[in-house]
Design an enzyme around this catalytic site. Structure first.
Site, PDB file in Angstrom:
ATOM      1  N   GLU A 269     -37.904 -22.267 -20.897  1.00 11.66           N
ATOM      2  CA  GLU A 269     -37.706 -23.206 -19.797  1.00 11.66           C
ATOM      3  C   GLU A 269     -37.608 -22.463 -18.458  1.00 11.66           C
ATOM      4  OE1 GLU A 269     -35.625 -27.114 -21.122  1.00 11.66           O
ATOM      5  OE2 GLU A 269     -34.257 -26.179 -19.712  1.00 11.66           O
ATOM      6  N   HIS A 290     -42.155 -13.065 -45.240  1.00 13.56           N
ATOM      7  CA  HIS A 290     -42.945 -13.638 -46.325  1.00 13.56           C
ATOM      8  C   HIS A 290     -43.628 -14.946 -45.919  1.00 13.56           C
ATOM      9  CE1 HIS A 290     -41.553 -10.723 -49.374  1.00 13.56           C
ATOM     10  NE2 HIS A 290     -40.635 -10.557 -48.444  1.00 13.56           N
ATOM     11  N   LYS A 404     -40.524 -37.758 -20.237  1.00 11.55           N
ATOM     12  CA  LYS A 404     -39.518 -38.820 -20.042  1.00 11.55           C
ATOM     13  C   LYS A 404     -40.144 -39.999 -19.297  1.00 11.55           C
ATOM     14  CE  LYS A 404     -35.577 -35.697 -19.508  1.00 11.55           C
ATOM     15  NZ  LYS A 404     -34.561 -35.232 -18.559  1.00 11.55           N
TER      16      LYS A 404
HETATM   17  O1  PA5 Z   1     -31.282 -26.605 -19.611  1.00 11.91           O
HETATM   18  C1  PA5 Z   1     -31.348 -27.739 -19.166  1.00 11.91           C
HETATM   19  O2  PA5 Z   1     -31.070 -27.999 -17.998  1.00 11.91           O
HETATM   20  C2  PA5 Z   1     -31.737 -28.869 -20.073  1.00 11.91           C
HETATM   21  O3  PA5 Z   1     -31.997 -28.420 -21.362  1.00 11.91           O
HETATM   22  C3  PA5 Z   1     -30.645 -29.910 -20.130  1.00 11.91           C
HETATM   23  O4  PA5 Z   1     -29.453 -29.318 -20.591  1.00 11.91           O
HETATM   24  C4  PA5 Z   1     -31.059 -31.049 -21.036  1.00 11.91           C
HETATM   25  O5  PA5 Z   1     -32.264 -31.602 -20.581  1.00 11.91           O
HETATM   26  C5  PA5 Z   1     -29.999 -32.113 -21.100  1.00 11.91           C
HETATM   27  O6  PA5 Z   1     -29.744 -32.644 -19.835  1.00 11.91           O
HETATM   28  P1  PA5 Z   1     -28.386 -33.375 -19.552  1.00 11.91           P
HETATM   29  O7  PA5 Z   1     -27.279 -32.379 -19.743  1.00 11.91           O
HETATM   30  O8  PA5 Z   1     -28.476 -33.847 -18.124  1.00 11.91           O
HETATM   31  O9  PA5 Z   1     -28.285 -34.524 -20.519  1.00 11.91           O
END
Ligand code: PA5
Length: 418
Positions: A269, A290, A404
């Site tokens: 990310e 394996h 989303k």
């Molecule tokens: O690292 C991040 O920012 C994301 O993985 C969020 O934690 C994830 O999308 C969840 O978002 P939220 O905490 O607003 O529900």
């Protein structure tokens, strides 16, 4: 402290590598000054009152709950699951996870596991509006109300969310849930050492003081110029420039499965944007030797591996001695399993290196809270520095929104009509 080893002699001279490391050192200050760089000083600069409240809440959960259902997705659950499972699982309140998928089967599995046992819920969402945890929260909140009534249900809900805004924040205030804060200046994937991770970790019986001490010690080692984290960050970028665009985090400890998942989110990310980045993958060996071992040894040569290793020897299981040698294992009799496992690790590194897979090594002293705290901080710092070396913003995740928006259109969420 975390150790790091790389042999990139085939790709770059020692002098040029050092020059690249020197160029990357100022990125530590850049991370620290970033609006989302709150994690850099977190180990010495966290809310001590909230930390004490987390410990108290954890004690309460341990005294009144067989299970804590942790509801969150991505950075809101991977970190604490990584820590708890790396340490061999919960020793006190058992942790169940929900809200990290929309699968009804997975949800029912958690409900079946809960049965008629006592439980509490920690709902973790910075935005408070992420669909997966929001739906799961509705379901487990209703279960709590049905089982305990409104007032006791509210006492058993712990909300970790934004300090001032969002649907979950507003509900927590309205219903009087005990609340913890997701700091504004720390993104989800860098948040495991905040309340996001710490409540579940503490409820599971893990020593959160030791975890923070380890992170503090590692911060001290890295804060001036990034230390070995800079070397790892630079090594990754040099490999990428030579078309090694897949990194496999490899270790020989099945308990690290969720640590690998946390690491993949952290790097994926942070770096996968602007059509750039190394694709993060992982294996748990010997298991995956394996299944994936053939590809790693002889497939496309665009992979490199980073082995996470525990230095300390672990005594406890030895290969038994037998009078006969029907299984041909006489040569291993009396040997510690940990020695055999570490030898398999060394052999794999040698074989993969010989097969043309560059191998990096990240070494932690022990498999305990302190070392894990250090390892988390090491990877967070490496990831930020590596992202800056790559020329991307390692703290945003604009691409996560795309699915989303389309999902909301398809589900008919108001405001998302085509
Ligand atoms: O690292 C991040 O920012 C994301 O993985 C969020 O934690 C994830 O999308 C969840 O978002 P939220 O905490 O607003 O529900």
């Amino acid at each position: 402290m975390i150790d790091f080893k790389a042999d990139l002699a085939k790709l770059i001279s020692v002098e040029d590598f050092q020059r690249r490391v020197d160029e990357a050192k100022p990125f530590v200050a850049r991370a620290q000054q970033d609006d989302f760089g709150g994690w850099v000083d977190l180990p010495i600069n966290y809310d001590k009152d909230e930390f004490a409240r987390i410990k108290k809440a954890a004690e309460r959960i341990q005294s009144d709950s067989d299970y804590l259902v942790c509801i969150g997705i991505g950075g809101s659950y991977l970190g604490h699951r990584a820590v708890i499972e790396a340490l061999g699982g919960a020793k006190k309140t058992k942790i169940l996870y929900a809200g990290n998928s929309l699968s009804p089967r997975e949800l029912q599995k958690v409900q079946r596991e809960l049965g008629d046992k006592d439980f509490s819920v920690n709902v973790i969402s910075k935005s408070g509006t992420t669909t997966e945890p929001a739906v799961a929260f509705r379901i487990f909140k209703q279960m709590l109300i049905d089982k305990y009534g409104e007032a006791e249900a509210a006492r058993r809900i712990y909300a970790t969310t934004d300090a001032n805004k969002g649907a979950l924040h507003d509900e927590a205030v309205a219903k009087g849930y005990e609340s913890f804060v997701v700091p504004d200046n720390i993104g989800g994937r860098y948040s495991v050492l905040t309340a996001v991770g710490l409540l579940a970790i503490a409820a599971a019986g893990v020593d959160i003081d030791a975890l923070m001490d380890g992170a503090e010690e590692e911060r001290a080692a890295l804060i001036s110029d990034g230390g070995l984290a800079t070397e790892y960050a630079v090594a990754r970028n040099i490999l990428l420039e030579s078309d090694y665009n897949i990194e496999i985090l490899a270790n020989f400890e099945p308990q690290f499965m969720y640590f690998n998942e946390w690491w993949k989110q952290l790097f994926g990310e942070s770096e996968g944007k602007d059509h750039k980045g190394i694709f993060p993958a992982s294996v748990i060996d010997s298991t995956d030797l394996h299944s994936m071992g053939q590809y790693i040894q002889e497939g496309r040569r665009n992979l490199f591996e980073t082995f996470v290793e525990v230095k300390e020897e672990y005594d406890g299981v030895t290969v038994p001695e037998l009078a006969e040698n029907l299984d041909g294992l006489k040569y291993l009799e009396g040997k510690e399993m940990d020695y055999v496992n570490k030898t398999a690790n060394a052999a794999t590194r040698e074989a993969h290196t010989a097969g043309g897979v560059p191998v990096l090594e990240v070494l932690m002293p022990k498999l305990d809270e302190r070392s894990l705290g250090a390892l988390i901080y090491f990877f967070e710092m490496s990831c930020a520095l590596s992202g800056f070396c790559l020329g991307v913003n390692p703290f945003n995740q604009p691409g996560v929104e795309a699915y989303k928006t389309r999902m909301f259109e398809l589900l008919g969420k108001p405001g998302y009509e085509k």
